[in-house]
Design an enzyme around this catalytic site. Structure first.
Site, short mmCIF file in Angstrom:
data_model
loop_
_atom_site.label_atom_id
_atom_site.label_comp_id
_atom_site.label_asym_id
_atom_site.label_seq_id
_atom_site.Cartn_x
_atom_site.Cartn_y
_atom_site.Cartn_z
N CYS A 23 107.59 60.44 42.20
CA CYS A 23 108.52 60.90 43.23
C CYS A 23 109.94 61.14 42.70
CB CYS A 23 108.50 59.91 44.41
SG CYS A 23 109.21 60.59 45.94
N GLU A 67 102.11 59.09 46.49
CA GLU A 67 102.71 57.83 46.04
C GLU A 67 102.19 56.63 46.86
OE1 GLU A 67 107.33 56.21 45.41
OE2 GLU A 67 106.92 58.11 46.42
N LYS A 88 107.36 52.73 38.71
CA LYS A 88 108.50 53.56 39.09
C LYS A 88 109.81 52.93 38.64
CE LYS A 88 110.24 56.03 43.21
NZ LYS A 88 110.06 56.17 44.68
#
Length: 289
Positions: free
Chosen positions: A175, A61, A141
């Site tokens: 994630c 990430e 994200k």
């Protein structure tokens, strides 16, 4: 029940390289362009190493800018969708004939001006670039983890992408997002074969790799490729344990706590066999829930 062993030579195989690396040692320095340039050099070295052995390389990430860097550094190192970082990675993909899914910070400017001026946001972003250097998918994200994420970036507002890649359907998450069953199920319903997850997970959350990811893969009948950091960045330590989980819920390939590149293979026959055995997607009754 274990997955059948995949055959890497099969035309229906997809080879994924999971790069488990430490953040750059000087990720908090003020030479923001230098940090990004150094990470691009690291990326090229690993691409040269795995070219010909893998079809897709997955980084952790926010790899190119650093993860635990704060809002000011994230903004300073952020790239536009067609910015210099995107151009550099595209050139590397073309040079080595290798696709890359990489993490970065991305700056997006709202085209609508308001009384307060032009609105600008920085997102925690992953980009999928094919072996010809074409960016085929981008994802911001959507589920931010803790104060670190919330203070540093803006939450994305668009659905996670599912894209065609070498006759496979790839889903993309970042994630913490993979820990939400709704997000993985949504990808599965849309035909995903392999869920790719650049991540920055800590040792206190090892149960994600040990329990949660095998469950996600099994209940959704997908491969799941998870590429994590090791080492530390400022006051944050990372736990490694990058892994590829097969659709039978078995960890096919896993890394330890050290830097390494692991190569895993997704196999079409294994996926077909598993979906005939574990019929969770086919037997859904969405009218009841």
């Amino acid at each position: 029940m274990a997955d059948r062993s995949p055959d890497a030579e099969s035309p229906d195989a997809l080879r994924l390289a999971l790069w488990q690396c430490a953040p750059t040692a000087d990720s908090d320095r003020d030479d923001h362009a230098g940090v990004v340039a150094g990470n691009l050099e690291r990326l090229e070295r690993v691409m040269a190493e795995v070219a010909g052995r893998a079809d897709l390389l997955i980084t952790p990430e926010m790899f190119l800018c650093g993860y635990n860097i704060g809002a000011a550094a994230a903004r300073a190192r952020a790239d536009e969708a067609d910015g210099p970082i995107a151009a550099s990675v595209a050139q590397l993909c073309s040079r080595y004939g290798l696709a890359v899914l990489y993490g970065c910070a991305e700056r997006v400017t709202d085209a609508h001006e308001t009384g307060a001026g032009v609105k600008e946001a920085v997102y925690n972003t992953i980009r999928l670039v094919d072996a010809d250097g074409v960016t085929i998918a981008t994802h911001h994200k959507t589920h931010l983890f803790g104060d670190l994420d919330v203070a540093m970036v803006t939450a994305g507002t668009t659905r996670a992408p599912v894209v065609d890649f070498r006759s496979w359907r790839l889903g993309m998450l970042i994630c913490y997002e993979v820990e939400f069953p709704e997000m993985v199920r949504d990808l599965a319903i849309r035909g995903t074969d392999v869920v790719c997850v650049p991540t920055a997970n800590m040792p206190d959350y090892d149960k994600v790799q040990q329990i949660l990811l095998p469950a996600r893969a099994l209940e959704n009948q997908v491969y799941l490729a998870y590429a994590n950091y090791v080492g530390s960045e400022r006051d944050l330590s990372f736990g490694g344990l990058s892994e590829m989980v097969g659709p039978g819920g078995i960890i096919d390939v896993s890394a330890g706590r050290d830097e390494q590149v692991v190569i895993a293979t997704a196999d079409r026959d294994t996926l077909r066999w598993s979906r005939e055995t574990w019929r969770y997607i086919a037997d859904r009754r969405p009218e009841l829930y």
